[in-house]
Design a protein around this motif. Structure first.
Motif, PDB file in Angstrom:
ATOM      1  N   GLU A 128       0.834  -1.191   0.000  1.00 19.99           N
ATOM      2  CA  GLU A 128       0.000   0.000   0.000  1.00 19.99           C
ATOM      3  C   GLU A 128       0.877   1.251   0.000  1.00 19.99           C
ATOM      4  O   GLU A 128       1.925   1.301   0.636  1.00 19.99           O
ATOM      5  CB  GLU A 128      -0.920   0.000   1.220  1.00 19.99           C
ATOM      6  CG  GLU A 128      -1.950   1.084   1.137  1.00 19.99           C
ATOM      7  CD  GLU A 128      -2.995   0.972   2.218  1.00 19.99           C
ATOM      8  OE1 GLU A 128      -3.852   1.867   2.255  1.00 19.99           O
ATOM      9  OE2 GLU A 128      -2.963   0.025   3.015  1.00 19.99           O
ATOM     10  N   LEU A 165       3.761   2.980   2.480  1.00 20.79           N
ATOM     11  CA  LEU A 165       3.313   3.037   3.861  1.00 20.79           C
ATOM     12  C   LEU A 165       4.107   2.108   4.776  1.00 20.79           C
ATOM     13  O   LEU A 165       3.801   2.011   5.955  1.00 20.79           O
ATOM     14  CB  LEU A 165       1.819   2.720   3.951  1.00 20.79           C
ATOM     15  CG  LEU A 165       0.913   3.697   3.212  1.00 20.79           C
ATOM     16  CD1 LEU A 165      -0.546   3.349   3.455  1.00 20.79           C
ATOM     17  CD2 LEU A 165       1.188   5.132   3.637  1.00 20.79           C
ATOM     18  N   THR A 171       0.559   5.860  -0.822  1.00 19.54           N
ATOM     19  CA  THR A 171      -0.274   7.016  -1.120  1.00 19.54           C
ATOM     20  C   THR A 171       0.432   7.838  -2.193  1.00 19.54           C
ATOM     21  O   THR A 171       1.656   7.792  -2.315  1.00 19.54           O
ATOM     22  CB  THR A 171      -0.514   7.901   0.125  1.00 19.54           C
ATOM     23  OG1 THR A 171       0.743   8.337   0.625  1.00 19.54           O
ATOM     24  CG2 THR A 171      -1.261   7.147   1.197  1.00 19.54           C
ATOM     25  N   LYS A 190     -10.827   7.721  -4.761  1.00 21.45           N
ATOM     26  CA  LYS A 190     -10.824   8.164  -3.371  1.00 21.45           C
ATOM     27  C   LYS A 190     -11.694   7.216  -2.561  1.00 21.45           C
ATOM     28  O   LYS A 190     -12.810   6.885  -2.952  1.00 21.45           O
ATOM     29  CB  LYS A 190     -11.351   9.591  -3.267  1.00 21.45           C
ATOM     30  CG  LYS A 190     -11.285  10.142  -1.875  1.00 21.45           C
ATOM     31  CD  LYS A 190     -11.691  11.605  -1.832  1.00 21.45           C
ATOM     32  CE  LYS A 190     -11.584  12.116  -0.407  1.00 21.45           C
ATOM     33  NZ  LYS A 190     -11.888  13.527  -0.330  1.00 21.45           N
ATOM     34  N   GLU A 191     -11.161   6.782  -1.437  1.00 19.45           N
ATOM     35  CA  GLU A 191     -11.837   5.776  -0.627  1.00 19.45           C
ATOM     36  C   GLU A 191     -12.902   6.402   0.257  1.00 19.45           C
ATOM     37  O   GLU A 191     -12.660   7.412   0.909  1.00 19.45           O
ATOM     38  CB  GLU A 191     -10.783   5.085   0.248  1.00 19.45           C
ATOM     39  CG  GLU A 191     -11.274   3.862   0.942  1.00 19.45           C
ATOM     40  CD  GLU A 191     -10.141   3.164   1.655  1.00 19.45           C
ATOM     41  OE1 GLU A 191      -9.922   3.497   2.828  1.00 19.45           O
ATOM     42  OE2 GLU A 191      -9.476   2.327   1.039  1.00 19.45           O
ATOM     43  N   ASP A 219       0.489  11.795  -3.656  1.00 20.36           N
ATOM     44  CA  ASP A 219      -0.028  13.151  -3.446  1.00 20.36           C
ATOM     45  C   ASP A 219      -0.412  13.782  -4.776  1.00 20.36           C
ATOM     46  O   ASP A 219      -0.237  13.194  -5.848  1.00 20.36           O
ATOM     47  CB  ASP A 219       0.964  14.012  -2.641  1.00 20.36           C
ATOM     48  CG  ASP A 219       2.258  14.311  -3.382  1.00 20.36           C
ATOM     49  OD1 ASP A 219       2.295  14.249  -4.633  1.00 20.36           O
ATOM     50  OD2 ASP A 219       3.250  14.639  -2.701  1.00 20.36           O
TER      51      ASP A 219
END
Length: 100
Positions: free
Chosen positions: A27, A39, A29, A57-58, A31
């Motif tokens: 996993e 992560l 992220t 987007k979750e 930006d």
């Protein structure tokens, strides 16, 4: 992700000719400028290529569904379950149709 909200590494293997190839999913992220942040730490023996999949987007309900999927997979992905449901996966041989 696991139910304790810690990142989880997933390993996938498949046969590619005579070689077994191992894929790793971690996993991360991204930006708004495209910077990718893992992560969790990742150590590789040498530089590797990677594919990045951008997810939508979750929402809260999506997160709940993903957590449920992981919990259910623990129960469903067992040899006993495969055996119990194997009769549904049996393929009946098709009858040859003559066109002459």
């Amino acid at each position: 992700m696991s139910s304790n909200s810690e990142p989880e590494i997933q390993l996938w293997s498949f046969r590619f000719g005579e070689e077994t190839v191992m894929l790793q999913t971690i996993e991360a992220t991204i930006d708004e400028k495209g910077n990718v942040r893992l992560l969790e730490p990742l150590q590789l023996p040498e530089p590797r290529r990677a594919l990045v999949t951008v997810l939508p987007k979750e929402t809260g309900s999506q997160r709940t569904a993903l957590l449920r999927e992981a919990a259910l997979a623990e129960d469903w992905n067992r040899p006993e379950e495969d055996l119990a449901w194997s009769h549904l996966q049996q393929v009946q041989p098709s009858k040859a149709i003559s066109t002459t």
